[in-house]
Enzyme design. Structure first.
Site, PDB file in Angstrom:
ATOM      1  N   LYS A   1     -18.526   2.352   6.055  1.00 23.23           N
ATOM      2  CA  LYS A   1     -19.862   2.413   5.475  1.00 23.23           C
ATOM      3  C   LYS A   1     -19.818   1.886   4.039  1.00 23.23           C
ATOM      4  O   LYS A   1     -19.778   0.689   3.835  1.00 23.23           O
ATOM      5  CB  LYS A   1     -20.402   3.849   5.532  1.00 23.23           C
ATOM      6  CG  LYS A   1     -20.891   4.309   6.902  1.00 23.23           C
ATOM      7  CD  LYS A   1     -19.824   4.520   7.921  1.00 23.23           C
ATOM      8  CE  LYS A   1     -20.308   5.167   9.190  1.00 23.23           C
ATOM      9  NZ  LYS A   1     -19.620   6.397   9.515  1.00 23.23           N
TER      10      LYS A   1
ATOM     11  N   TYR B   1       5.988  -3.139   6.677  1.00 26.16           N
ATOM     12  CA  TYR B   1       5.792  -1.896   7.432  1.00 26.16           C
ATOM     13  C   TYR B   1       5.759  -0.703   6.488  1.00 26.16           C
ATOM     14  O   TYR B   1       4.943   0.197   6.628  1.00 26.16           O
ATOM     15  CB  TYR B   1       6.920  -1.719   8.454  1.00 26.16           C
ATOM     16  CG  TYR B   1       6.697  -0.522   9.376  1.00 26.16           C
ATOM     17  CD1 TYR B   1       6.080  -0.702  10.610  1.00 26.16           C
ATOM     18  CD2 TYR B   1       7.066   0.767   8.993  1.00 26.16           C
ATOM     19  CE1 TYR B   1       5.843   0.375  11.448  1.00 26.16           C
ATOM     20  CE2 TYR B   1       6.836   1.853   9.827  1.00 26.16           C
ATOM     21  CZ  TYR B   1       6.233   1.653  11.052  1.00 26.16           C
ATOM     22  OH  TYR B   1       5.998   2.724  11.874  1.00 26.16           O
TER      23      TYR B   1
ATOM     24  N   PHE C   1     -21.615  15.502  11.009  1.00 24.69           N
ATOM     25  CA  PHE C   1     -21.756  14.266  11.783  1.00 24.69           C
ATOM     26  C   PHE C   1     -21.117  14.526  13.147  1.00 24.69           C
ATOM     27  O   PHE C   1     -20.245  15.378  13.268  1.00 24.69           O
ATOM     28  CB  PHE C   1     -21.052  13.125  11.042  1.00 24.69           C
ATOM     29  CG  PHE C   1     -21.105  11.817  11.774  1.00 24.69           C
ATOM     30  CD1 PHE C   1     -22.312  11.144  11.913  1.00 24.69           C
ATOM     31  CD2 PHE C   1     -19.968  11.273  12.338  1.00 24.69           C
ATOM     32  CE1 PHE C   1     -22.363   9.945  12.601  1.00 24.69           C
ATOM     33  CE2 PHE C   1     -20.019  10.063  13.023  1.00 24.69           C
ATOM     34  CZ  PHE C   1     -21.218   9.399  13.155  1.00 24.69           C
ATOM     35  N   ASP C   2     -21.517  13.786  14.193  1.00 27.14           N
ATOM     36  CA  ASP C   2     -21.063  14.186  15.532  1.00 27.14           C
ATOM     37  C   ASP C   2     -19.549  14.164  15.736  1.00 27.14           C
ATOM     38  O   ASP C   2     -18.996  15.077  16.337  1.00 27.14           O
ATOM     39  CB  ASP C   2     -21.827  13.474  16.672  1.00 27.14           C
ATOM     40  CG  ASP C   2     -21.921  11.973  16.474  1.00 27.14           C
ATOM     41  OD1 ASP C   2     -21.216  11.461  15.591  1.00 27.14           O
ATOM     42  OD2 ASP C   2     -22.694  11.318  17.196  1.00 27.14           O
TER      43      ASP C   2
ATOM     44  N   ALA D   1     -18.469   9.354   3.683  1.00 28.78           N
ATOM     45  CA  ALA D   1     -18.766   7.997   4.181  1.00 28.78           C
ATOM     46  C   ALA D   1     -19.711   7.235   3.255  1.00 28.78           C
ATOM     47  O   ALA D   1     -19.516   6.056   2.995  1.00 28.78           O
ATOM     48  CB  ALA D   1     -19.358   8.075   5.584  1.00 28.78           C
TER      49      ALA D   1
ATOM     50  N   ASP E   1     -17.295  15.016   3.267  1.00 30.68           N
ATOM     51  CA  ASP E   1     -17.328  13.952   4.274  1.00 30.68           C
ATOM     52  C   ASP E   1     -18.026  12.790   3.569  1.00 30.68           C
ATOM     53  O   ASP E   1     -19.239  12.772   3.405  1.00 30.68           O
ATOM     54  CB  ASP E   1     -18.091  14.433   5.519  1.00 30.68           C
ATOM     55  CG  ASP E   1     -18.139  13.367   6.609  1.00 30.68           C
ATOM     56  OD1 ASP E   1     -17.664  12.243   6.365  1.00 30.68           O
ATOM     57  OD2 ASP E   1     -18.672  13.658   7.695  1.00 30.68           O
TER      58      ASP E   1
ATOM     59  N   HIS F   1     -25.044   9.562  25.582  1.00 29.46           N
ATOM     60  CA  HIS F   1     -25.964   8.502  25.177  1.00 29.46           C
ATOM     61  C   HIS F   1     -25.320   7.120  25.148  1.00 29.46           C
ATOM     62  O   HIS F   1     -25.997   6.118  25.286  1.00 29.46           O
ATOM     63  CB  HIS F   1     -26.616   8.819  23.818  1.00 29.46           C
ATOM     64  CG  HIS F   1     -25.647   9.017  22.704  1.00 29.46           C
ATOM     65  ND1 HIS F   1     -24.803  10.106  22.621  1.00 29.46           N
ATOM     66  CD2 HIS F   1     -25.376   8.257  21.620  1.00 29.46           C
ATOM     67  CE1 HIS F   1     -24.066   9.996  21.527  1.00 29.46           C
ATOM     68  NE2 HIS F   1     -24.389   8.896  20.906  1.00 29.46           N
TER      69      HIS F   1
HETATM   70  C1  LIG Z   1     -19.373   7.340  10.501  1.00 27.62           C
HETATM   71  C2  LIG Z   1     -19.174   8.715  10.049  1.00 27.62           C
HETATM   72  C3  LIG Z   1     -18.046   9.455  10.414  1.00 27.62           C
HETATM   73  C4  LIG Z   1     -17.013   8.943  11.395  1.00 27.62           C
HETATM   74  O1  LIG Z   1     -16.431   7.779  10.982  1.00 27.62           O
HETATM   75  P1  LIG Z   1     -15.898   6.635  11.965  1.00 27.62           P
HETATM   76  O2  LIG Z   1     -15.352   5.622  11.026  1.00 27.62           O
HETATM   77  O3  LIG Z   1     -17.070   6.156  12.770  1.00 27.62           O
HETATM   78  O4  LIG Z   1     -14.851   7.238  12.825  1.00 27.62           O
HETATM   79  C5  LIG Z   1     -17.916  10.723   9.881  1.00 27.62           C
HETATM   80  N1  LIG Z   1     -18.848  11.251   9.078  1.00 27.62           N
HETATM   81  C6  LIG Z   1     -19.956  10.567   8.713  1.00 27.62           C
HETATM   82  C7  LIG Z   1     -20.954  11.212   7.806  1.00 27.62           C
HETATM   83  C8  LIG Z   1     -20.164   9.286   9.200  1.00 27.62           C
HETATM   84  O5  LIG Z   1     -21.283   8.629   8.861  1.00 27.62           O
END
Ligand SMILES: *Cc1c(COP(=O)(O)O)cnc(C)c1O
Length: 461
Positions: A259, A73, A125-126, A218, A216, A451
């Site tokens: 990713k 833990y 990103f959304d 990813a 950000d 969507h």
């Molecule tokens: C996928 C993504 C996120 C969010 O990540 P999750 O793991 O889906 O919560 C944030 N920013 C970018 C650019 C992404 O491609």
């Protein structure tokens, strides 16, 4: 001429059966799903290109790591392994695991922006936008204008418009801009990369006005690959060196590890050297995610993630991955099928507006092409256009998106050249009968993020 397909730098040790339904069965399945691709069952899809997020194939080494995961833990070995990997790769002192990218945003952003504040990004990103707004702030996109023309072949179409950034900061007042976010690669613009030069300039503006800069991150490795390929200064640098350089210009990062870190679940927060901020991140993490040494993940996930961070930066792998996209793109060039070009890092964004000029934005050309791909070949893609964008929250009217894309997101290390040929053949077949394809109308929709769950029906002409 189609480009040469760069062969896989791996071989297959375990397989997963996928089934092809008949065309008639697919027509029935998509109808039962109310023409929403998210409502299809995964097993009814032959080639699943809905997303590249968490759909990656882990390596034998990562699976071995899963068995070695330490499930303590507190203070587990796998946590320390992950922190060391993060420190080594990104050059940041503090590394905090969380369960996915949006968790990183939730933990970090409310420490930086609040009500009445602004956050500016090359493109949010959304979920990133959602967490800025949930913290009470407003999110503003500031991408270079080249990004908005899908046919324009320019390098680094994901860049921030630096002049506009500075004027936005002046207009809103530097004390009101809590955060600048650099999304690498720029997902919403089609996986387009950001140059190191652009990061330097953005960093200089942020320093001048005392605003923190967050990456950000990813698709950090895919971005580094493009930097090496297209930015002269870095052509002899390794992906790891470029990564360290990119991160040196920011103060912190949030990352969806689903990713480029080639795992099925995971996320990270990195803080360069601000100990006080890290302290507050730890507090939020304990409330939202779990104790700091597991952050909402299992020990085995931490172990696979620590390994995946390095595998994602392997140059042969990145060349092969980019080669897949280039291969498909070159066939589309020959066939006159338009897409966001040059091809991005994680998929092809097909220009559905160009494919179906007869379908107006409010009848969702990107969604129509997604449905045709499923009917044609059992391929599942998704709309990145007006269907995804939704309605104006004030007037309830359908908004018109800048693009009407259908995204073919490519999972990592999953599909082979033959699958790519099927994607190409399906698009070619659809283009031949494009004038017969009609649009869709929504028969039911929820208020937010419609969507994922809306119901649609075809408009019979
Ligand atoms: C996928 C993504 C996120 C969010 O990540 P999750 O793991 O889906 O919560 C944030 N920013 C970018 C650019 C992404 O491609």
């Amino acid at each position: 001429m189609a480009k040469k397909y760069i062969p896989e730098p791996f071989r297959i040790k375990m397989v997963e059966t996928i089934k092809v339904l008949t065309r008639e069965e697919r027509k029935q399945k998509i109808k039962e799903a109310n023409y929403n691709l998210f409502s299809l069952r995964g097993e009814d899809v032959y080639i699943d290109l809905l997303t590249d997020s968490g759909t990656n194939a882990m390596s034998d080494v990562q699976w071995a790591g899963v068995m070695r995961g330490d499930e303590a833990y507190a203070g587990g070995r796998s946590y320390f392994r992950l922190v060391e990997a993060g420190q080594d790769i990104f050059g940041y002192e503090y590394i905090q695991p969380v369960h996915q990218g949006r968790a990183a945003e939730k933990v970090l952003f409310n420490l930086l922006v609040g009500s009445g504040k602004f956050a500016i990004s090359n493109m949010f990103f959304d979920t990133t936008r959602a967490h800025v707004e949930l913290a009470g702030a407003r999110a503003i996109d500031c991408v270079v204008k080249e990004a908005l023309d899908p046919s324009l072949r320019a390098p680094f179409k994901g860049n921030m418009d630096v002049e506009k950034l500075e004027s936005l900061i002046k207009d809103h007042g530097k004390e009101n801009v809590g955060l600048v976010v650099m999304t690498i690669t720029n997902n919403s613009a089609g996986g387009q990369p950001v140059s190191v030069q652009n990061m330097r300039e953005v960093s200089a503006v942020c320093k001048k006005y005392g605003i923190p800069l967050c990456i950000d991150a990813a698709r950090f490795a895919e971005n580094a690959f493009f930097v090496k390929r297209d930015e002269e200064e870095f052509k002899n640098s390794s992906i790891k060196e470029i990564t360290k350089e990119m991160f040196s210009y920011a103060d912190m990062f949030t990352m969806s590890a689903k990713k480029d870190a080639i795992v099925n679940m995971g996320g990270l927060i990195g803080i360069k050297d601000n100990e006080e901020l890290y302290q507050r991140v730890k507090e939020n993490c304990i409330s939202f995610e779990g104790f700091i040494t597991y952050g909402g993940l299992s020990g085995r996930d931490l172990e696979a993630l620590a390994i995946g961070l390095y595998e994602g930066m392997d140059e042969q792998y990145l060349e092969y991955r980019n080669g897949q996209m280039e291969y498909l793109a070159s066939i589309l060039d020959d066939e006159g099928i338009a897409y966001q070009s040059p091809v991005g890092g994680h998929g092809l964004f097909i220009d559905a507006k160009a494919m179906f000029p007869q379908i107006p934005y409010y009848e969702f050309p990107g969604q129509a092409l997604g449905i045709e791909l499923y009917k044609e070949a059992g391929i599942r893609a998704c709309d990145i256009g007006s269907y995804m964008l939704g309605n104006d929250p004030d007037t309830g009217k359908q908004l018109e998106a800048d693009f009407e894309f259908t995204r073919l997101a490519i999972p990592r290390r999953v599909y082979t050249q033959a699958h790519f040929d099927i994607m190409a053949e399906a698009l070619i077949a659809i283009k031949k009968r494009a004038s017969e394809v009609s649009g869709y109308r929504i028969t039911w929709e929820p208020k937010v993020l419609r969507h994922f769950t809306a119901k649609l029906e075809p408009i019979e002409k």
